[in-house]
Motif scaffolding. Sequence first.
Motif, short mmCIF file in Angstrom:
data_model
loop_
_atom_site.label_atom_id
_atom_site.label_comp_id
_atom_site.label_asym_id
_atom_site.label_seq_id
_atom_site.Cartn_x
_atom_site.Cartn_y
_atom_site.Cartn_z
N ALA A 164 18.52 -19.71 -33.30
CA ALA A 164 18.99 -20.87 -33.93
C ALA A 164 17.75 -21.43 -34.09
O ALA A 164 16.86 -21.12 -33.99
CB ALA A 164 19.61 -21.92 -32.29
N VAL A 165 17.88 -21.54 -35.85
CA VAL A 165 16.80 -22.38 -36.32
C VAL A 165 16.76 -24.34 -36.63
O VAL A 165 17.19 -24.33 -37.20
CB VAL A 165 16.23 -21.59 -37.89
N GLY B 181 19.11 -15.02 -26.05
CA GLY B 181 18.90 -15.44 -27.57
C GLY B 181 17.44 -16.23 -27.82
O GLY B 181 16.49 -16.23 -27.26
N ARG B 182 17.56 -16.25 -29.10
CA ARG B 182 15.93 -16.34 -29.36
C ARG B 182 16.22 -18.10 -30.46
O ARG B 182 17.36 -18.51 -31.05
CB ARG B 182 15.91 -15.70 -30.63
N THR B 183 15.03 -18.52 -29.93
CA THR B 183 15.27 -20.16 -30.36
C THR B 183 14.01 -20.49 -31.53
O THR B 183 12.55 -20.07 -30.09
CB THR B 183 15.07 -21.50 -29.49
N THR B 184 14.05 -20.79 -32.34
CA THR B 184 12.86 -20.64 -33.54
C THR B 184 12.45 -22.77 -34.18
O THR B 184 14.14 -23.10 -34.32
CB THR B 184 12.60 -19.84 -34.32
N THR C 67 14.62 -17.07 -25.64
CA THR C 67 13.24 -17.14 -25.93
C THR C 67 12.98 -18.49 -26.53
O THR C 67 13.70 -18.29 -28.01
CB THR C 67 13.42 -16.00 -27.03
N LEU C 68 12.08 -19.40 -26.60
CA LEU C 68 11.67 -19.92 -27.59
C LEU C 68 10.43 -20.40 -27.94
O LEU C 68 9.47 -20.38 -27.30
CB LEU C 68 11.43 -21.53 -26.49
#
Length: 361
Positions: free
Chosen positions: A252-253, A273-276, A300-301
């Motif tokens: 998610a961006v 998952g990864r949140t940017t 991961t944030l």
Amino acid sequence: MAVRAAVVPAPGSPLEITGIDLPEPGPGRVRVRLAAAGVCHSDLSLSNGTMRVPLPAVLGHEGAGTVVAVGEGVTHVSPGDGVVLNWAPSCGTCHPCSLGEVWLCADALAGAADVHARRADDGTDLHPGLNVAAFAEETVVRASCVLPAPDGVPLTDAALLGCAVLTGYGAVHHSAKVRPGETVAVFGVGGVGLSTVQAARIAGASKIVAVDVSPQKEELARAAGATDYVVASDTTAREIRALTGKQGVDVAVECVGRAATIRTAWESTRRGGRTTVVGIGGKDQQVTFNALEIFHWGRTLSGCVYGNSDPVRDLPVLAEHVRAGRLDLGALVTERIALDGIPAAFENMLAGKGGRALVVF
């Protein structure tokens, strides 16, 4: 001779279109006649005090134009050359630069404290906002703030490469490192968000969910490569999980900079998952997590500054995507305006209306 520019006198004050007196370029400086400048939310953050820089200032940090004159010692560009402005040049010697993290350069904004010009009417000293003062017919910048414009890309389009596209592309390719087949959600479909959607498509994402408060932006998002569109609400995270087999997206961006949106982006991301976070929020925007969910979800944030990009390295890459038709810069612009239209564009941003405006000189 005075040139016209958009000046913010003090935090929270309306922008003024006024004449300014620019100096001739001294040693290590370059004078540029602007072809175009993007109206970015970061400029609004400067004007309302969210991002603090010396004021009064000429705003505008995303632009391209033609070199008019160069000062002593400038050799990488010459009068007549097309250039893209780089608002965050790296010094090459500080600790982040020594690690290769040039987007975190400790001295990137040192030029914002310079006296850039003076008001033509009363002689007031003016600073260059985020270094480059692109909301003006002409500007004088440090030589490190200009990069040769890529061949085959019109200057009016190349202006967008200086911030929005570098940020959105870098968020996908450098920060989140999206892999082919992964699923992506993009929160906020402005210029940066649309760049992020296109970058996710280029990366080979299998599903790209665009999220925005405005239903009117769906057509723009789908044209950029979104496979799904969600109008933001209290059920956004649930809707995104439903679109991804109840798992959530791989990446998610967040391109808005609001606590609630960051939290929703986090909740929309799958376990592991990864949140940017790309959006720039104020100090009052507090995001909270409990210790158990951090452990349980294993997400991961991460923050993302300027797309974790190196303009010197990435500009040629982006230009090749443009020339090959993979990246459509024109699709990022919803309105082309003159310099006088900047105050109204700011009002539209404040009201949550409109898309990304491009000032064409």
